[in-house]
Design an enzyme around this catalytic site. Sequence first.
Site, PDB file in Angstrom:
ATOM      1  N   HIS A   1      68.773  26.014 -62.462  1.00  0.00           N
ATOM      2  CA  HIS A   1      69.911  25.097 -62.338  1.00  0.00           C
ATOM      3  C   HIS A   1      70.755  25.251 -63.600  1.00  0.00           C
ATOM      4  O   HIS A   1      70.307  24.892 -64.695  1.00  0.00           O
ATOM      5  CB  HIS A   1      69.426  23.645 -62.264  1.00  0.00           C
ATOM      6  CG  HIS A   1      69.091  23.170 -60.893  1.00  0.00           C
ATOM      7  ND1 HIS A   1      67.909  23.471 -60.286  1.00  0.00           N
ATOM      8  CD2 HIS A   1      69.793  22.393 -60.009  1.00  0.00           C
ATOM      9  CE1 HIS A   1      67.886  22.891 -59.081  1.00  0.00           C
ATOM     10  NE2 HIS A   1      69.010  22.239 -58.891  1.00  0.00           N
TER      11      HIS A   1
ATOM     12  N   HIS B   1      69.136  26.656 -51.489  1.00  0.00           N
ATOM     13  CA  HIS B   1      69.044  25.574 -52.476  1.00  0.00           C
ATOM     14  C   HIS B   1      68.990  24.224 -51.753  1.00  0.00           C
ATOM     15  O   HIS B   1      70.015  23.662 -51.368  1.00  0.00           O
ATOM     16  CB  HIS B   1      70.262  25.653 -53.419  1.00  0.00           C
ATOM     17  CG  HIS B   1      70.150  24.771 -54.627  1.00  0.00           C
ATOM     18  ND1 HIS B   1      70.379  25.230 -55.912  1.00  0.00           N
ATOM     19  CD2 HIS B   1      69.841  23.465 -54.763  1.00  0.00           C
ATOM     20  CE1 HIS B   1      70.212  24.250 -56.768  1.00  0.00           C
ATOM     21  NE2 HIS B   1      69.893  23.158 -56.103  1.00  0.00           N
TER      22      HIS B   1
ATOM     23  N   GLY C   1      66.967  19.276 -63.564  1.00  0.00           N
ATOM     24  CA  GLY C   1      67.037  18.069 -64.380  1.00  0.00           C
ATOM     25  C   GLY C   1      68.290  18.118 -65.245  1.00  0.00           C
ATOM     26  O   GLY C   1      69.092  19.035 -65.126  1.00  0.00           O
TER      27      GLY C   1
ATOM     28  N   ASP D   1      62.591  16.521 -52.071  1.00  0.00           N
ATOM     29  CA  ASP D   1      62.686  15.076 -52.337  1.00  0.00           C
ATOM     30  C   ASP D   1      64.117  14.557 -52.164  1.00  0.00           C
ATOM     31  O   ASP D   1      64.376  13.380 -52.380  1.00  0.00           O
ATOM     32  CB  ASP D   1      62.150  14.737 -53.732  1.00  0.00           C
ATOM     33  CG  ASP D   1      62.769  15.584 -54.828  1.00  0.00           C
ATOM     34  OD1 ASP D   1      63.107  16.756 -54.563  1.00  0.00           O
ATOM     35  OD2 ASP D   1      62.924  15.092 -55.958  1.00  0.00           O
TER      36      ASP D   1
ATOM     37  N   GLU E   1      76.301  23.490 -63.680  1.00  0.00           N
ATOM     38  CA  GLU E   1      76.735  22.419 -62.777  1.00  0.00           C
ATOM     39  C   GLU E   1      77.394  21.347 -63.643  1.00  0.00           C
ATOM     40  O   GLU E   1      78.602  21.245 -63.720  1.00  0.00           O
ATOM     41  CB  GLU E   1      75.526  21.855 -62.012  1.00  0.00           C
ATOM     42  CG  GLU E   1      75.878  20.731 -61.067  1.00  0.00           C
ATOM     43  CD  GLU E   1      74.643  20.009 -60.536  1.00  0.00           C
ATOM     44  OE1 GLU E   1      73.556  20.161 -61.093  1.00  0.00           O
ATOM     45  OE2 GLU E   1      74.792  19.263 -59.545  1.00  0.00           O
TER      46      GLU E   1
ATOM     47  N   ASP F   1      71.720  21.269 -51.209  1.00  0.00           N
ATOM     48  CA  ASP F   1      71.193  20.541 -52.371  1.00  0.00           C
ATOM     49  C   ASP F   1      70.334  19.362 -51.915  1.00  0.00           C
ATOM     50  O   ASP F   1      69.126  19.510 -51.794  1.00  0.00           O
ATOM     51  CB  ASP F   1      72.310  20.080 -53.304  1.00  0.00           C
ATOM     52  CG  ASP F   1      71.861  20.001 -54.758  1.00  0.00           C
ATOM     53  OD1 ASP F   1      70.749  20.501 -55.069  1.00  0.00           O
ATOM     54  OD2 ASP F   1      72.608  19.456 -55.593  1.00  0.00           O
TER      55      ASP F   1
ATOM     56  N   HIS G   1      66.481  20.532 -51.914  1.00  0.00           N
ATOM     57  CA  HIS G   1      65.368  19.821 -52.579  1.00  0.00           C
ATOM     58  C   HIS G   1      64.568  19.021 -51.559  1.00  0.00           C
ATOM     59  O   HIS G   1      65.140  18.215 -50.822  1.00  0.00           O
ATOM     60  CB  HIS G   1      65.913  18.877 -53.650  1.00  0.00           C
ATOM     61  CG  HIS G   1      66.521  19.583 -54.825  1.00  0.00           C
ATOM     62  ND1 HIS G   1      65.826  19.849 -55.979  1.00  0.00           N
ATOM     63  CD2 HIS G   1      67.757  20.101 -55.017  1.00  0.00           C
ATOM     64  CE1 HIS G   1      66.614  20.486 -56.845  1.00  0.00           C
ATOM     65  NE2 HIS G   1      67.789  20.657 -56.280  1.00  0.00           N
TER      66      HIS G   1
HETATM   67 ZN    ZN Z   1      69.708  21.283 -57.031  1.00  0.00          ZN
END
Ligand code: ZN
Length: 357
Positions: A206, A18, A179, A22, A209, A293, A20
């Site tokens: 996702h 996991h 998101g 960006d 969380e 993350d 990202h």
């Molecule tokens: Zn994430």
Amino acid sequence: MVAPSHDEIVNAPKALLHDHLDGGLRPATIVELAAEIGHRLPTTDPAELGQWFADAADSGSLERYLQTFGHTVAVMQTAEALRRVAAECALDLAADGVVYAEVRYAPEQHLDRGLTLPQVVEAVLEGFAEGTARAAEAGRTIRIGCLLTAMRHAARSMEIAELAVAYRDAGVVGFDIAGAEAGYPPTRHLDAFEFLQRENFHFTIHAGEAFGLPSIWQAIQWCGADRLGHGVRIVDDIADGRLGRLASYVRDKRIPLELCPSSNVQTGAAASIAEHPIGLLRDLRFRVTVNTDNRLMSGTSMSREMALLVAAFGYGWAELQWFTINAMKSAFIPFDERLAIINETIKPAYAKLIASA
Ligand SMILES: [Zn+2]
């Protein structure tokens, strides 16, 4: 027994599920790419910019946290920029001793300057191939699989799911939705998940969380997720070591939890690393994995996340191997390829580390 140090952990093989794209840019790269397109940044000093990202993520304000992605995504709008960011991602992960990584991003967020969805996917795949090759020249072996993410507030999940399947033989190994969780349940995207299941494709969601058990329950029982992105709130279904029906199901089915300790603390899903549910979930033998993350926003790396857990929970090499094998078992690449990395790379390295500790 001597606790594994950060430097020793860097040299141990690690698997990451996991991360990202960006959320992992080098600050100096953001500064250069922003200058090329005239994008205004809070500061053009790379060190200050790195700190600005960390401070915004630490602020406890979701608005400020989301602003950070406004800047990274803004500089990732051309094929050249995407290739560079992906290549550097592969190099940075390899330098940190990551031998297998699944890196995700949302293609729909990279269309502002005229790229098409396939052009975005191809640029990122080329960047990963280039970074992987350069890492190999430097003596670091890494394999990277791509996950395509659809944004849960948007309405393009079916299109992105089809895109992921179209590139399954070119390096895209899975699908994800990300998101804001509250108000955007995964069931909004049921058609995409049903399509992926009919295509025998893999996906993670996702869930659990920011939002609790209903989100996890929907992701698994309605959408059929193979893994849970975070899933940390599954602890709400555990009291005094006793598991509720959903927690039992997640553990019984060995559904992987993509836990991200530093990120979970920043978003308030855990109060501190020491109080992070990862300790309890490991003790109860859930399929726990450790992840980064957003390396830029959390100022972190795989090795740093593991070192934080060593400091907070007293883990040794046996536990770090367990997390690593859990992640490798849960990867979206074929079984024989997962097994080869476990048996030929991970186990021999940790056997030496455990013997020498
Ligand atoms: Zn994430």
